[in-house]
Design a protein around this motif. Structure first.
Motif, PDB file in Angstrom:
ATOM      1  N   GLN A   1     -57.583  66.390 -72.309  1.00 50.59           N
ATOM      2  CA  GLN A   1     -56.949  65.571 -71.282  1.00 50.59           C
ATOM      3  C   GLN A   1     -56.912  66.184 -69.888  1.00 50.59           C
ATOM      4  O   GLN A   1     -56.987  67.408 -69.747  1.00 50.59           O
ATOM      5  N   SER A   2     -56.813  65.309 -68.866  1.00 46.06           N
ATOM      6  CA  SER A   2     -56.795  65.803 -67.479  1.00 46.06           C
ATOM      7  C   SER A   2     -55.555  66.673 -67.270  1.00 46.06           C
ATOM      8  O   SER A   2     -54.581  66.595 -68.013  1.00 46.06           O
ATOM      9  N   ASP A   3     -55.609  67.492 -66.225  1.00 42.05           N
ATOM     10  CA  ASP A   3     -54.576  68.495 -66.020  1.00 42.05           C
ATOM     11  C   ASP A   3     -53.515  68.032 -65.032  1.00 42.05           C
ATOM     12  O   ASP A   3     -53.700  68.086 -63.824  1.00 42.05           O
ATOM     13  N   LEU A   4     -52.401  67.578 -65.579  1.00 38.58           N
ATOM     14  CA  LEU A   4     -51.286  67.107 -64.753  1.00 38.58           C
ATOM     15  C   LEU A   4     -50.819  68.222 -63.817  1.00 38.58           C
ATOM     16  O   LEU A   4     -50.525  67.996 -62.639  1.00 38.58           O
ATOM     17  N   VAL A   5     -50.811  69.443 -64.332  1.00 42.07           N
ATOM     18  CA  VAL A   5     -50.286  70.561 -63.537  1.00 42.07           C
ATOM     19  C   VAL A   5     -51.137  70.779 -62.292  1.00 42.07           C
ATOM     20  O   VAL A   5     -50.631  70.980 -61.187  1.00 42.07           O
ATOM     21  N   ALA A   6     -52.462  70.640 -62.441  1.00 45.30           N
ATOM     22  CA  ALA A   6     -53.341  70.832 -61.276  1.00 45.30           C
ATOM     23  C   ALA A   6     -53.084  69.721 -60.252  1.00 45.30           C
ATOM     24  O   ALA A   6     -53.090  69.959 -59.043  1.00 45.30           O
ATOM     25  N   VAL A   7     -52.796  68.526 -60.767  1.00 46.89           N
ATOM     26  CA  VAL A   7     -52.527  67.382 -59.881  1.00 46.89           C
ATOM     27  C   VAL A   7     -51.216  67.621 -59.122  1.00 46.89           C
ATOM     28  O   VAL A   7     -51.137  67.402 -57.908  1.00 46.89           O
ATOM     29  N   LEU A   8     -50.201  68.118 -59.785  1.00 45.61           N
ATOM     30  CA  LEU A   8     -48.873  68.286 -59.171  1.00 45.61           C
ATOM     31  C   LEU A   8     -48.811  69.479 -58.232  1.00 45.61           C
ATOM     32  O   LEU A   8     -48.032  69.514 -57.287  1.00 45.61           O
ATOM     33  N   ARG A   9     -49.640  70.454 -58.481  1.00 50.95           N
ATOM     34  CA  ARG A   9     -49.544  71.750 -57.812  1.00 50.95           C
ATOM     35  C   ARG A   9     -49.472  71.631 -56.288  1.00 50.95           C
ATOM     36  O   ARG A   9     -48.504  72.075 -55.663  1.00 50.95           O
ATOM     37  N   GLU A  10     -50.458  70.996 -55.666  1.00 52.03           N
ATOM     38  CA  GLU A  10     -50.491  70.951 -54.193  1.00 52.03           C
ATOM     39  C   GLU A  10     -49.305  70.185 -53.637  1.00 52.03           C
ATOM     40  O   GLU A  10     -48.715  70.568 -52.638  1.00 52.03           O
ATOM     41  N   GLU A  11     -48.934  69.089 -54.310  1.00 49.70           N
ATOM     42  CA  GLU A  11     -47.840  68.266 -53.768  1.00 49.70           C
ATOM     43  C   GLU A  11     -46.501  68.993 -53.857  1.00 49.70           C
ATOM     44  O   GLU A  11     -45.650  68.885 -52.983  1.00 49.70           O
ATOM     45  N   ILE A  12     -46.314  69.778 -54.919  1.00 50.29           N
ATOM     46  CA  ILE A  12     -45.055  70.522 -55.040  1.00 50.29           C
ATOM     47  C   ILE A  12     -45.012  71.636 -54.000  1.00 50.29           C
ATOM     48  O   ILE A  12     -43.991  71.875 -53.341  1.00 50.29           O
ATOM     49  N   LEU A  13     -46.159  72.285 -53.764  1.00 51.49           N
ATOM     50  CA  LEU A  13     -46.205  73.323 -52.717  1.00 51.49           C
ATOM     51  C   LEU A  13     -45.913  72.702 -51.352  1.00 51.49           C
ATOM     52  O   LEU A  13     -45.203  73.278 -50.523  1.00 51.49           O
ATOM     53  N   ALA A  14     -46.402  71.472 -51.136  1.00 54.60           N
ATOM     54  CA  ALA A  14     -46.166  70.787 -49.853  1.00 54.60           C
ATOM     55  C   ALA A  14     -44.678  70.457 -49.682  1.00 54.60           C
ATOM     56  O   ALA A  14     -44.109  70.622 -48.601  1.00 54.60           O
TER      57      ALA A  14
ATOM     58  N   ALA B   1     -39.683  63.024 -57.418  1.00 59.13           N
ATOM     59  CA  ALA B   1     -40.452  61.904 -56.850  1.00 59.13           C
ATOM     60  C   ALA B   1     -41.956  62.176 -56.965  1.00 59.13           C
ATOM     61  O   ALA B   1     -42.741  61.289 -57.304  1.00 59.13           O
ATOM     62  N   VAL B   2     -42.359  63.425 -56.720  1.00 58.76           N
ATOM     63  CA  VAL B   2     -43.785  63.782 -56.850  1.00 58.76           C
ATOM     64  C   VAL B   2     -44.237  63.549 -58.290  1.00 58.76           C
ATOM     65  O   VAL B   2     -45.283  62.953 -58.543  1.00 58.76           O
ATOM     66  N   ILE B   3     -43.428  63.980 -59.241  1.00 57.39           N
ATOM     67  CA  ILE B   3     -43.789  63.829 -60.662  1.00 57.39           C
ATOM     68  C   ILE B   3     -43.901  62.348 -61.015  1.00 57.39           C
ATOM     69  O   ILE B   3     -44.882  61.909 -61.637  1.00 57.39           O
ATOM     70  N   ALA B   4     -42.916  61.560 -60.557  1.00 56.26           N
ATOM     71  CA  ALA B   4     -42.889  60.124 -60.911  1.00 56.26           C
ATOM     72  C   ALA B   4     -44.112  59.387 -60.343  1.00 56.26           C
ATOM     73  O   ALA B   4     -44.524  58.354 -60.862  1.00 56.26           O
ATOM     74  N   LYS B   5     -44.703  59.945 -59.299  1.00 61.91           N
ATOM     75  CA  LYS B   5     -45.907  59.322 -58.722  1.00 61.91           C
ATOM     76  C   LYS B   5     -47.094  59.440 -59.679  1.00 61.91           C
ATOM     77  O   LYS B   5     -47.986  58.615 -59.703  1.00 61.91           O
ATOM     78  N   HIS B   6     -47.092  60.491 -60.480  1.00 61.19           N
ATOM     79  CA  HIS B   6     -48.279  60.777 -61.295  1.00 61.19           C
ATOM     80  C   HIS B   6     -48.056  60.544 -62.789  1.00 61.19           C
ATOM     81  O   HIS B   6     -49.007  60.525 -63.570  1.00 61.19           O
ATOM     82  N   VAL B   7     -46.793  60.395 -63.172  1.00 66.53           N
ATOM     83  CA  VAL B   7     -46.506  60.251 -64.599  1.00 66.53           C
ATOM     84  C   VAL B   7     -45.517  59.117 -64.774  1.00 66.53           C
ATOM     85  O   VAL B   7     -44.568  59.007 -63.991  1.00 66.53           O
ATOM     86  N   GLN B   8     -45.751  58.267 -65.760  1.00 68.87           N
ATOM     87  CA  GLN B   8     -44.784  57.197 -66.006  1.00 68.87           C
ATOM     88  C   GLN B   8     -43.567  57.827 -66.683  1.00 68.87           C
ATOM     89  O   GLN B   8     -43.700  58.450 -67.741  1.00 68.87           O
TER      90      GLN B   8
END
Lengths: 87, 87
Positions: A33-46, B46-53
């Motif tokens: 499965q795709s990597d949720l953590v990689a997706v979240l990483r930049e946005e959380i740092l932002a 909010a960042v998490i909710a954008k990417h995960v239901q």
């Protein structure tokens, strides 16, 4: 995967620096499965950079992808004079 | 403060659910200071909710404020059929 090292050596005296640690772990149901953590990483740092003055060389990011679990560890040393921006 | 419990019981067989855990820890230099973790909490959710239901009742948020360290633990069970939205 290192757990929060600085928890174990909590000094009673106030420390001369501030520190923010973020640990993210995604336990996947299926292997490929795709990597949720990689997706979240930049946005959380932002989000963090919006509220804390961050020196790029004081940010340590580690990501580990296991068969079922991916972890992201972010370790940020916050300069004392900056500290937290008014929210 | 509980460390990542599901790390200790990583099963070899694929689990029937997905799980995302976030652990945030802010070590403050001075005691009375504002709470960075409380400021970051809503924006990270909010960042998490954008990417995960996310089902509200499957989200467990725990915050603990010690003398020098504040921790935030978010534990989200992700419904399998939803999984991760296309980034």
């Amino acid at each position: 995967m290192s757990i929060f090292r600085f928890f174990s050596k909590q000094t009673s005296a106030p420390t001369a620096r501030e520190r923010l640690q973020v640990l993210l772990a995604h336990e996947r149901a299926s292997v490929g499965q795709s990597d949720l953590v990689a997706v979240l990483r930049e946005e959380i740092l932002a989000v963090i950079a919006k509220h804390v003055q961050v020196d790029r060389d004081k940010v340590n990011v580690t990501m580990e992808r296991g068969e079922h679990v991916t972890t992201l560890e972010v370790d940020i040393e916050i300069p004392i004079k900056a500290g937290v921006r008014a929210a």
